[in-house]
Design a protein around this motif. Structure first.
Motif, PDB file in Angstrom:
ATOM      1  N   ASP A  48       0.801  -1.228   0.000  1.00 47.86           N
ATOM      2  CA  ASP A  48       0.000   0.000   0.000  1.00 47.86           C
ATOM      3  C   ASP A  48       0.834   1.280   0.000  1.00 47.86           C
ATOM      4  N   LYS A  49       2.070   1.228   0.499  1.00 52.56           N
ATOM      5  CA  LYS A  49       2.894   2.440   0.543  1.00 52.56           C
ATOM      6  C   LYS A  49       3.483   2.818  -0.822  1.00 52.56           C
ATOM      7  N   MET A 111       0.272 -18.099   1.111  1.00 52.93           N
ATOM      8  CA  MET A 111      -0.151 -16.692   1.102  1.00 52.93           C
ATOM      9  C   MET A 111       0.020 -16.108   2.503  1.00 52.93           C
ATOM     10  N   LYS A 112       1.125 -16.429   3.159  1.00 52.97           N
ATOM     11  CA  LYS A 112       1.345 -16.020   4.543  1.00 52.97           C
ATOM     12  C   LYS A 112       1.432 -14.502   4.709  1.00 52.97           C
ATOM     13  N   GLY A 113       1.723 -13.793   3.640  1.00 50.12           N
ATOM     14  CA  GLY A 113       1.855 -12.338   3.740  1.00 50.12           C
ATOM     15  C   GLY A 113       0.572 -11.567   3.488  1.00 50.12           C
ATOM     16  N   ASP A 114      -0.491 -12.257   3.094  1.00 48.30           N
ATOM     17  CA  ASP A 114      -1.730 -11.553   2.755  1.00 48.30           C
ATOM     18  C   ASP A 114      -2.297 -10.849   3.982  1.00 48.30           C
ATOM     19  N   GLY A 115      -2.482  -9.539   3.877  1.00 51.44           N
ATOM     20  CA  GLY A 115      -3.027  -8.731   4.967  1.00 51.44           C
ATOM     21  C   GLY A 115      -2.006  -8.328   6.009  1.00 51.44           C
ATOM     22  N   MET A 117       0.324  -6.458   8.262  1.00 53.24           N
ATOM     23  CA  MET A 117       0.363  -5.052   8.662  1.00 53.24           C
ATOM     24  C   MET A 117      -0.715  -4.221   7.957  1.00 53.24           C
ATOM     25  N   LYS A 118      -1.723  -4.890   7.444  1.00 53.12           N
ATOM     26  CA  LYS A 118      -2.821  -4.247   6.694  1.00 53.12           C
ATOM     27  C   LYS A 118      -2.295  -3.416   5.523  1.00 53.12           C
ATOM     28  N   MET A 119      -1.082  -3.798   5.007  1.00 53.47           N
ATOM     29  CA  MET A 119      -0.466  -3.071   3.895  1.00 53.47           C
ATOM     30  C   MET A 119      -0.087  -3.960   2.726  1.00 53.47           C
ATOM     31  N   TRP A 120      -0.040  -5.272   2.946  1.00 52.50           N
ATOM     32  CA  TRP A 120       0.391  -6.210   1.917  1.00 52.50           C
ATOM     33  C   TRP A 120      -0.802  -7.044   1.467  1.00 52.50           C
ATOM     34  N   HIS A 121      -0.973  -7.161   0.147  1.00 52.73           N
ATOM     35  CA  HIS A 121      -2.151  -7.831  -0.381  1.00 52.73           C
ATOM     36  C   HIS A 121      -1.809  -8.747  -1.548  1.00 52.73           C
TER      37      HIS A 121
END
Length: 127
Positions: A48-49, A111-115, A117-121
């Protein structure tokens, strides 16, 4: 078998072995199981950044979220476009968003990184 027939046979076998890999290599990623994956089948993410097609994930961030690297001479292919990172390397973007994998994904389909820090999708239709 004459010389021309042997030459054609060699050409056809070579084409059959080479063309599938060339077709796969032409696409930086593909949809599989409702999500976008790289050529190794690893899940792709957005951050998201990132803004205006520029990667904001450098240093430690890039160690945890490896950028989907593009060759230095990469050319745009539809929605896929290469961008130059601050370190001078090239990274693929899709629809203007830099693409990443996640170091904690150990096998295709993870998909361990999905969501995170609410920044990775995850990119795709898995939800």
């Amino acid at each position: 078998m004459n010389h021309i027939a042997k030459s054609w046979k060699v050409l056809l076998v070579t084409a059959a072995l080479t063309l599938p890999s060339l077709a796969f290599a032409a696409e930086p990623a593909m949809m599989k199981g409702g999500m976008m994956v790289d050529q190794k089948g690893m899940t792709l993410y957005t951050f998201d950044k990132d803004k205006d097609g520029k990667s904001m994930c450098m240093g430690e961030c890039a160690k945890n979220w490896p950028p989907m690297m593009a060759p230095m001479d990469a050319k745009p292919m539809g929605e896929w476009k290469p961008i130059k990172r601050d370190d001078g390397t090239m990274q693929w973007t899709y629809d203007g968003k830099p693409m990443y994998t996640y170091k904690m994904d150990s096998k295709p389909g993870d998909m361990k990184g999905d969501g995170m820090m609410k920044m990775w999708h995850v990119i795709g239709e898995h939800k």
